[in-house]
Design a protein around this motif. Structure first.
Motif, PDB file in Angstrom:
ATOM      1  N   MET A 182      52.169  57.819  36.609  1.00  0.00           N
ATOM      2  CA  MET A 182      51.896  56.915  37.699  1.00  0.00           C
ATOM      3  C   MET A 182      51.010  55.781  37.206  1.00  0.00           C
ATOM      4  N   PRO A 183      51.413  54.558  37.446  1.00  0.00           N
ATOM      5  CA  PRO A 183      50.589  53.441  37.004  1.00  0.00           C
ATOM      6  C   PRO A 183      49.373  53.245  37.909  1.00  0.00           C
ATOM      7  N   THR A 184      48.300  52.788  37.306  1.00  0.00           N
ATOM      8  CA  THR A 184      47.126  52.397  38.084  1.00  0.00           C
ATOM      9  C   THR A 184      46.884  50.920  37.835  1.00  0.00           C
ATOM     10  N   ASP A 185      46.385  50.261  38.856  1.00  0.00           N
ATOM     11  CA  ASP A 185      46.186  48.826  38.780  1.00  0.00           C
ATOM     12  C   ASP A 185      45.170  48.449  39.838  1.00  0.00           C
ATOM     13  N   LEU A 186      44.826  47.161  39.906  1.00  0.00           N
ATOM     14  CA  LEU A 186      44.006  46.687  41.004  1.00  0.00           C
ATOM     15  C   LEU A 186      44.762  46.943  42.296  1.00  0.00           C
ATOM     16  N   LYS A 187      44.077  47.452  43.300  1.00  0.00           N
ATOM     17  CA  LYS A 187      44.716  47.712  44.594  1.00  0.00           C
ATOM     18  C   LYS A 187      44.833  46.403  45.363  1.00  0.00           C
ATOM     19  N   LEU A 188      45.922  46.281  46.106  1.00  0.00           N
ATOM     20  CA  LEU A 188      46.165  45.115  46.937  1.00  0.00           C
ATOM     21  C   LEU A 188      46.155  45.520  48.402  1.00  0.00           C
ATOM     22  N   THR A 189      45.781  44.578  49.268  1.00  0.00           N
ATOM     23  CA  THR A 189      45.838  44.813  50.707  1.00  0.00           C
ATOM     24  C   THR A 189      47.282  44.653  51.168  1.00  0.00           C
ATOM     25  N   GLN A 190      47.537  44.889  52.449  1.00  0.00           N
ATOM     26  CA  GLN A 190      48.880  44.707  53.008  1.00  0.00           C
ATOM     27  C   GLN A 190      49.341  43.254  52.878  1.00  0.00           C
ATOM     28  N   ASP A 191      48.389  42.319  52.828  1.00  0.00           N
ATOM     29  CA  ASP A 191      48.704  40.894  52.663  1.00  0.00           C
ATOM     30  C   ASP A 191      48.795  40.486  51.205  1.00  0.00           C
ATOM     31  N   LEU A 192      48.765  41.461  50.303  1.00  0.00           N
ATOM     32  CA  LEU A 192      48.852  41.265  48.860  1.00  0.00           C
ATOM     33  C   LEU A 192      47.672  40.502  48.279  1.00  0.00           C
ATOM     34  N   ASP A 193      46.503  40.614  48.918  1.00  0.00           N
ATOM     35  CA  ASP A 193      45.257  40.102  48.356  1.00  0.00           C
ATOM     36  C   ASP A 193      44.584  41.243  47.606  1.00  0.00           C
ATOM     37  N   ILE A 194      43.740  40.910  46.631  1.00  0.00           N
ATOM     38  CA  ILE A 194      43.017  41.947  45.903  1.00  0.00           C
ATOM     39  C   ILE A 194      42.047  42.642  46.851  1.00  0.00           C
ATOM     40  N   GLU A 195      42.075  43.959  46.844  1.00  0.00           N
ATOM     41  CA  GLU A 195      41.210  44.742  47.729  1.00  0.00           C
ATOM     42  C   GLU A 195      39.813  44.864  47.114  1.00  0.00           C
ATOM     43  N   ILE A 196      38.829  44.425  47.888  1.00  0.00           N
ATOM     44  CA  ILE A 196      37.442  44.485  47.446  1.00  0.00           C
ATOM     45  C   ILE A 196      36.641  45.241  48.506  1.00  0.00           C
ATOM     46  N   ILE A 197      35.921  46.276  48.067  1.00  0.00           N
ATOM     47  CA  ILE A 197      35.069  47.047  48.971  1.00  0.00           C
ATOM     48  C   ILE A 197      33.674  47.086  48.367  1.00  0.00           C
ATOM     49  N   ASN A 198      32.680  46.697  49.158  1.00  0.00           N
ATOM     50  CA  ASN A 198      31.286  46.644  48.714  1.00  0.00           C
ATOM     51  C   ASN A 198      31.125  45.818  47.441  1.00  0.00           C
ATOM     52  N   GLY A 199      31.896  44.744  47.328  1.00  0.00           N
ATOM     53  CA  GLY A 199      31.792  43.855  46.180  1.00  0.00           C
ATOM     54  C   GLY A 199      32.501  44.324  44.932  1.00  0.00           C
ATOM     55  N   ASP A 200      33.214  45.448  44.995  1.00  0.00           N
ATOM     56  CA  ASP A 200      33.911  45.992  43.826  1.00  0.00           C
ATOM     57  C   ASP A 200      35.419  45.931  44.014  1.00  0.00           C
ATOM     58  N   PHE A 201      36.108  45.621  42.935  1.00  0.00           N
ATOM     59  CA  PHE A 201      37.561  45.688  42.947  1.00  0.00           C
ATOM     60  C   PHE A 201      37.973  47.151  43.050  1.00  0.00           C
ATOM     61  N   MET A 202      38.988  47.425  43.836  1.00  0.00           N
ATOM     62  CA  MET A 202      39.474  48.791  43.973  1.00  0.00           C
ATOM     63  C   MET A 202      40.619  49.010  42.983  1.00  0.00           C
ATOM     64  N   ILE A 203      40.618  50.155  42.356  1.00  0.00           N
ATOM     65  CA  ILE A 203      41.651  50.524  41.390  1.00  0.00           C
ATOM     66  C   ILE A 203      42.267  51.825  41.862  1.00  0.00           C
ATOM     67  N   GLY A 204      43.594  51.939  41.720  1.00  0.00           N
ATOM     68  CA  GLY A 204      44.243  53.173  42.126  1.00  0.00           C
ATOM     69  C   GLY A 204      45.724  53.160  41.792  1.00  0.00           C
ATOM     70  N   GLU A 205      46.408  54.179  42.222  1.00  0.00           N
ATOM     71  CA  GLU A 205      47.847  54.325  42.001  1.00  0.00           C
ATOM     72  C   GLU A 205      48.558  53.127  42.620  1.00  0.00           C
ATOM     73  N   SER A 206      49.481  52.518  41.873  1.00  0.00           N
ATOM     74  CA  SER A 206      50.017  51.225  42.294  1.00  0.00           C
ATOM     75  C   SER A 206      51.543  51.151  42.356  1.00  0.00           C
ATOM     76  N   SER A 207      52.229  52.273  42.337  1.00  0.00           N
ATOM     77  CA  SER A 207      53.698  52.239  42.342  1.00  0.00           C
ATOM     78  C   SER A 207      54.243  51.480  43.552  1.00  0.00           C
ATOM     79  N   TYR A 208      53.738  51.811  44.740  1.00  0.00           N
ATOM     80  CA  TYR A 208      54.251  51.187  45.961  1.00  0.00           C
ATOM     81  C   TYR A 208      54.016  49.679  45.949  1.00  0.00           C
ATOM     82  N   GLN A 209      52.827  49.240  45.527  1.00  0.00           N
ATOM     83  CA  GLN A 209      52.571  47.806  45.542  1.00  0.00           C
ATOM     84  C   GLN A 209      53.392  47.093  44.472  1.00  0.00           C
ATOM     85  N   HIS A 210      53.695  47.730  43.351  1.00  0.00           N
ATOM     86  CA  HIS A 210      54.583  47.124  42.351  1.00  0.00           C
ATOM     87  C   HIS A 210      55.988  46.956  42.943  1.00  0.00           C
TER      88      HIS A 210
END
Length: 97
Positions: free
Chosen positions: A1-29
């Motif tokens: 399973m690939p991991t990458d920067l997580k994206l929001t539903q609007d395909l913007d980079i997901e940032i929580i508490n000032g940090d980029f979120m990283i996680g499983e990214s198959s669906y967003q790819h």
């Protein structure tokens, strides 16, 4: 399973508490490939399904074929791919890497 920067539903980079979120990214790819037009990826200009081109086409088989080809090129195995009458796309695909 690939991991990458997580994206929001609007395909913007997901940032929580000032940090980029990283996680499983198959669906967003998968989603990004379907929505992207050819030429949008500088490194791979021939990549992308450009699903918008198929909206009024009336040929869901052409769209399904293009999605399947792009997913396979990207390293996915496509188990099932269905396109409903309303244009809903259901895909069961995963990376084989």
């Amino acid at each position: 399973m690939p991991t990458d920067l997580k994206l929001t539903q609007d395909l913007d980079i997901e940032i929580i508490n000032g940090d980029f979120m990283i996680g499983e990214s198959s669906y967003q790819h998968q989603k990004t490939l379907i929505l992207s037009d050819k030429g949008e990826f500088k490194e791979y200009p021939m990549r992308g399904v450009a699903a918008r081109r198929y909206l009024e086409d009336g040929k869901p088989d052409d769209l399904a074929r293009e999605i399947r080809q792009e997913y396979v090129i990207d390293g996915m195995l496509v188990n099932t791919l269905k396109i409903g009458n309303g244009g809903q796309i259901e895909v069961d695909a995963f990376y084989t890497l």
